[in-house]
Scaffold this active site. Structure first.
Site, PDB file in Angstrom:
ATOM      1  N   TYR A 137      -2.533  -1.345  10.163  1.00 44.39           N
ATOM      2  CA  TYR A 137      -2.616  -1.733   8.748  1.00 44.39           C
ATOM      3  C   TYR A 137      -1.354  -1.331   7.992  1.00 44.39           C
ATOM      4  O   TYR A 137      -0.752  -2.152   7.283  1.00 44.39           O
ATOM      5  CB  TYR A 137      -3.840  -1.080   8.102  1.00 44.39           C
ATOM      6  CG  TYR A 137      -3.950  -1.329   6.619  1.00 44.39           C
ATOM      7  CD1 TYR A 137      -4.426  -2.555   6.137  1.00 44.39           C
ATOM      8  CD2 TYR A 137      -3.576  -0.355   5.697  1.00 44.39           C
ATOM      9  CE1 TYR A 137      -4.515  -2.793   4.783  1.00 44.39           C
ATOM     10  CE2 TYR A 137      -3.665  -0.588   4.335  1.00 44.39           C
ATOM     11  CZ  TYR A 137      -4.139  -1.805   3.879  1.00 44.39           C
ATOM     12  OH  TYR A 137      -4.212  -2.046   2.530  1.00 44.39           O
TER      13      TYR A 137
ATOM     14  N   SER B 136       0.848  -1.194   0.000  1.00 45.42           N
ATOM     15  CA  SER B 136       0.000   0.000   0.000  1.00 45.42           C
ATOM     16  C   SER B 136       0.879   1.237   0.000  1.00 45.42           C
ATOM     17  O   SER B 136       1.994   1.225   0.544  1.00 45.42           O
ATOM     18  CB  SER B 136      -0.902   0.014   1.238  1.00 45.42           C
ATOM     19  OG  SER B 136      -1.550   1.270   1.380  1.00 45.42           O
TER      20      SER B 136
END
Length: 304
Positions: A197, A184
């Site tokens: 995350y 990400s």
């Protein structure tokens, strides 16, 4: 003094040339690193995609099927898997194997290995991942935090390592193969409110870069893919725009960058955004004002 000036001038020229080459790679990857029509099928016959029933994983399964590979899709929902399998079989006339598996659990890999052990696997896409919550929040505000910690580590971290452990040996033996690990853009900087995350995605990035260095000489291409906005269930199906891609758009774009290096943002706009994000001082990202504004922005986007 003249020699020193010459040295600094040469260094400056080299830096400029490096940045120009980097910019050209981002702007024209098809020109710099074109992929032959049979590139994927030359690597093998099958693609294995985790989280392959929806979102980015589904888009990879569809696109790799379109490019000539049979696919194995692994995800939790058997109903979604079967629906995706039918779509790929009808549209691309490819074989599809579905493996229902909950990647937040520990006891699933023996079953997966047994099913795929004899396949000539060309591509592994480690895509599956979860958020602790749709709306970003501080760590201690996460509902059922203890449970979420275990689920996040199992799904976002352990799955990638275990799937590489299962599939990489065959690729090394055949001296060919592709592994795409989906990280990400949040892994590029400290990201409050998505702390857990983003930390798991930092692991994905570092693991991918190290693994590529270890096995590049074996003929295996391992790439870390770091998207920002993609319209999926994880992001509340945000409306696609210049920054937020549909899964299909992002996958087609990211595959163009496959041979550009060990890591990619997967698109021009996400690359520019990644460069911009890394120029933001960390004290700005860590400020209460930023965190509040960001949280409200995500809430608004999800509710749209």
């Amino acid at each position: 003094m003249a020699l020193l000036e010459l040295v600094f001038s040469l260094i400056g020229v080299c830096v400029v040339l490096c940045w120009l080459a980097r910019a050209l790679t981002v702007l024209s990857p098809q020109v710099c690193y074109p992929l032959p029509e049979n590139f994927f099928t030359s690597m093998g016959k099958w693609a294995v995609i985790t989280g392959g029933s929806d979102g980015i994983g589904k888009a990879y399964a569809q696109e790799l099927g379109r490019r000539g590979l049979n696919v194995v899709i692994i995800s939790r929902s058997k109903e979604k898997l079967n629906r995706t399998a039918r779509e790929i079989e009808l549209k691309n006339l490819r074989k599809v194997i579905v493996i229902p598996a909950d990647f937040t659990k520990d006891d699933i890999y023996g079953h997966i290995k047994k099913i795929i052990k004899d396949l000539d696997i060309a591509v592994l896409v480690n895509n599956v991942g979860i958020l602790p919550s749709y709306i970003p929040c501080k760590l201690l505000e996460t509902v059922h935090l203890e449970e979420k910690i275990n689920q996040m580590i199992n799904c976002n971290v352990k799955t990638m390592v275990k799937m590489c452990h299962i599939i990489l040996p065959g690729m090394v033996k055949r001296e060919r193969g592709i592994i795409l690990n989906i990280s990400s853009g949040m892994a590029k900087v400290p990201f409050p409110l998505y702390t857990l995350y983003s930390a798991t995605k930092v692991f994905v990035e570092r693991f991918s870069l190290g693994l590529q260095a270890e096995y590049k000489s074996s003929g295996v291409l391992i790439q870390n893919v770091s998207p920002f906005g993609v319209s999926t269930s994880m992001t509340g199906y945000q409306k696609p725009n210049l920054i937020t891609f549909s899964p299909e758009e992002f996958v087609k774009s990211s595959l163009v960058y496959l041979k550009t290096g060990a890591q990619t943002y997967g698109s021009i706009s996400h690359t520019i955004l990644g460069w911009a994000v890394q120029t933001i001082p960390t004290w700005v990202l860590g400020s209460e004002a930023f965190q509040h504004s960001f949280q409200q922005y995500v809430k608004k986007r999800v509710e749209m």
